[in-house]
Design a protein around this motif. Structure first.
Motif, mmCIF file in Angstrom:
data_model
loop_
_atom_site.group_PDB
_atom_site.id
_atom_site.type_symbol
_atom_site.label_atom_id
_atom_site.label_comp_id
_atom_site.label_asym_id
_atom_site.label_seq_id
_atom_site.Cartn_x
_atom_site.Cartn_y
_atom_site.Cartn_z
ATOM 1 N N ALA A 69 53.789 49.382 40.752
ATOM 2 C CA ALA A 69 54.168 48.061 40.228
ATOM 3 C C ALA A 69 52.959 47.357 39.616
ATOM 4 O O ALA A 69 53.066 46.747 38.545
ATOM 5 N N GLU A 70 51.798 47.443 40.271
ATOM 6 C CA GLU A 70 50.580 46.844 39.720
ATOM 7 C C GLU A 70 50.214 47.500 38.385
ATOM 8 O O GLU A 70 49.868 46.814 37.418
ATOM 9 N N PHE A 71 50.285 48.824 38.333
ATOM 10 C CA PHE A 71 49.967 49.533 37.094
ATOM 11 C C PHE A 71 50.967 49.168 35.997
ATOM 12 O O PHE A 71 50.582 49.008 34.835
ATOM 13 N N ALA A 72 52.237 49.023 36.353
ATOM 14 C CA ALA A 72 53.248 48.648 35.356
ATOM 15 C C ALA A 72 52.923 47.280 34.765
ATOM 16 O O ALA A 72 53.004 47.090 33.541
ATOM 17 N N ASN A 73 52.540 46.334 35.602
ATOM 18 C CA ASN A 73 52.149 45.010 35.101
ATOM 19 C C ASN A 73 50.960 45.106 34.157
ATOM 20 O O ASN A 73 50.931 44.469 33.105
ATOM 21 N N GLN A 74 49.983 45.912 34.514
ATOM 22 C CA GLN A 74 48.788 46.051 33.689
ATOM 23 C C GLN A 74 49.098 46.774 32.373
ATOM 24 O O GLN A 74 48.573 46.399 31.318
ATOM 25 N N VAL A 75 49.944 47.801 32.428
ATOM 26 C CA VAL A 75 50.337 48.498 31.201
ATOM 27 C C VAL A 75 51.086 47.533 30.282
ATOM 28 O O VAL A 75 50.858 47.517 29.073
ATOM 29 N N LEU A 76 51.951 46.715 30.845
ATOM 30 C CA LEU A 76 52.677 45.743 30.023
ATOM 31 C C LEU A 76 51.745 44.703 29.405
ATOM 32 O O LEU A 76 52.032 44.197 28.322
ATOM 33 N N GLN A 77 50.656 44.377 30.063
ATOM 34 C CA GLN A 77 49.682 43.463 29.464
ATOM 35 C C GLN A 77 49.052 44.099 28.226
ATOM 36 O O GLN A 77 48.806 43.421 27.231
ATOM 37 N N CYS A 78 48.793 45.404 28.284
ATOM 38 C CA CYS A 78 48.228 46.114 27.126
ATOM 39 C C CYS A 78 49.285 46.389 26.067
ATOM 40 O O CYS A 78 48.983 46.373 24.875
ATOM 41 N N THR A 79 50.480 46.685 26.519
ATOM 42 C CA THR A 79 51.531 47.165 25.620
ATOM 43 C C THR A 79 52.831 46.406 25.870
ATOM 44 O O THR A 79 53.808 46.962 26.368
ATOM 45 N N TYR A 87 61.887 53.957 29.899
ATOM 46 C CA TYR A 87 61.413 55.334 30.059
ATOM 47 C C TYR A 87 59.999 55.494 29.504
ATOM 48 O O TYR A 87 59.153 56.171 30.105
ATOM 49 N N GLN A 88 59.753 54.859 28.370
ATOM 50 C CA GLN A 88 58.417 54.933 27.798
ATOM 51 C C GLN A 88 57.424 54.177 28.693
ATOM 52 O O GLN A 88 56.300 54.641 28.895
ATOM 53 N N LEU A 95 50.810 57.885 33.152
ATOM 54 C CA LEU A 95 49.560 58.232 32.478
ATOM 55 C C LEU A 95 48.432 57.312 32.945
ATOM 56 O O LEU A 95 47.345 57.782 33.319
ATOM 57 N N ALA A 96 48.678 56.009 32.951
ATOM 58 C CA ALA A 96 47.652 55.046 33.358
ATOM 59 C C ALA A 96 47.258 55.230 34.815
ATOM 60 O O ALA A 96 46.077 55.083 35.168
ATOM 61 N N TYR A 97 48.211 55.561 35.663
ATOM 62 C CA TYR A 97 47.920 55.792 37.085
ATOM 63 C C TYR A 97 46.925 56.940 37.219
ATOM 64 O O TYR A 97 46.056 56.922 38.075
ATOM 65 N N ASN A 98 47.047 57.924 36.344
ATOM 66 C CA ASN A 98 46.203 59.106 36.412
ATOM 67 C C ASN A 98 44.856 58.917 35.719
ATOM 68 O O ASN A 98 43.833 59.383 36.219
ATOM 69 N N ILE A 99 44.822 58.242 34.573
ATOM 70 C CA ILE A 99 43.573 58.138 33.803
ATOM 71 C C ILE A 99 42.883 56.788 33.955
ATOM 72 O O ILE A 99 41.753 56.635 33.528
ATOM 73 N N GLY A 100 43.584 55.824 34.533
ATOM 74 C CA GLY A 100 43.046 54.474 34.680
ATOM 75 C C GLY A 100 43.580 53.565 33.587
ATOM 76 O O GLY A 100 43.820 53.997 32.457
ATOM 77 N N VAL A 101 43.775 52.313 33.936
ATOM 78 C CA VAL A 101 44.336 51.346 32.997
ATOM 79 C C VAL A 101 43.390 51.115 31.820
ATOM 80 O O VAL A 101 43.825 51.003 30.674
ATOM 81 N N GLY A 102 42.099 51.054 32.084
ATOM 82 C CA GLY A 102 41.139 50.831 31.003
ATOM 83 C C GLY A 102 41.225 51.919 29.946
ATOM 84 O O GLY A 102 41.273 51.626 28.739
ATOM 85 N N ALA A 103 41.247 53.173 30.383
ATOM 86 C CA ALA A 103 41.356 54.291 29.433
ATOM 87 C C ALA A 103 42.684 54.234 28.700
ATOM 88 O O ALA A 103 42.749 54.451 27.485
#
Length: 154
Positions: A69-79, A87-88, A95-103
């Motif tokens: 859920a935290e990663f989803a919030n952060q991904v939505l901030q970027c995208t 689904y996307q 992907l972000a969970y594995n490579i990091g939100v910054g990457a």
């Protein structure tokens, strides 16, 4: 771009369970801390941001749900465009969970999603297949699964 609260709630409800379902098997679970393929101390479902100790199955699952859920919030901030594409979003969260939100936020995947090229973004997942400077078959397989999820509904 600020996402309206009701849209954010819908996006999270639609994507987080799907993201958990894809992250969990690819990360695997170890109740005891271990060193991952590049030597990072890890526990439960690939978690690196917690105390390294033994966790119960229930603690690991709760930790995974909270982290996704935290990663989803952060991904939505970027995208923010992904707020209407569960689904996307779920694939991007994995992907972000594995490579990091910054990457993730600096990636071509993010840039293509932002540009509205959803398929092009999905096709870029395969580029993230290396760890420790080497191609890792497990990451190749994970990216294939994430790409398939990402292409769902397009």
């Amino acid at each position: 771009m600020k996402i309206p609260a009701n849209v954010l709630k819908w996006a999270m409800a639609a994507s987080v369970p799907v993201a958990v379902a894809i992250v969990a098997p690819w990360e695997g679970k170890s109740n005891d801390p271990y060193r991952d393929i590049v030597g990072v101390r890890t526990v439960c479902y690939g978690e690196t941001r917690v105390e390294m100790r033994r966790y119960t199955d229930a603690e690991c699952l709760a930790m995974l749900n909270k982290a996704v859920a935290e990663f989803a919030n952060q991904v939505l901030q970027c995208t923010p465009r992904l707020q209407y594409h569960p689904y996307q979003l779920a694939a991007a969260v994995s992907l972000a969970y594995n490579i990091g939100v910054g990457a993730y936020c600096r990636s071509t995947v993010d840039r293509l999603f932002d540009a509205g090229d959803l398929k092009g973004a999905c096709d870029q997942f395969a580029r993230w297949r290396m760890a420790g400077g080497m191609v890792v078959q497990g990451l190749v397989n994970r990216r294939k699964a994430e790409t398939e999820l990402c292409l769902t509904g397009l």
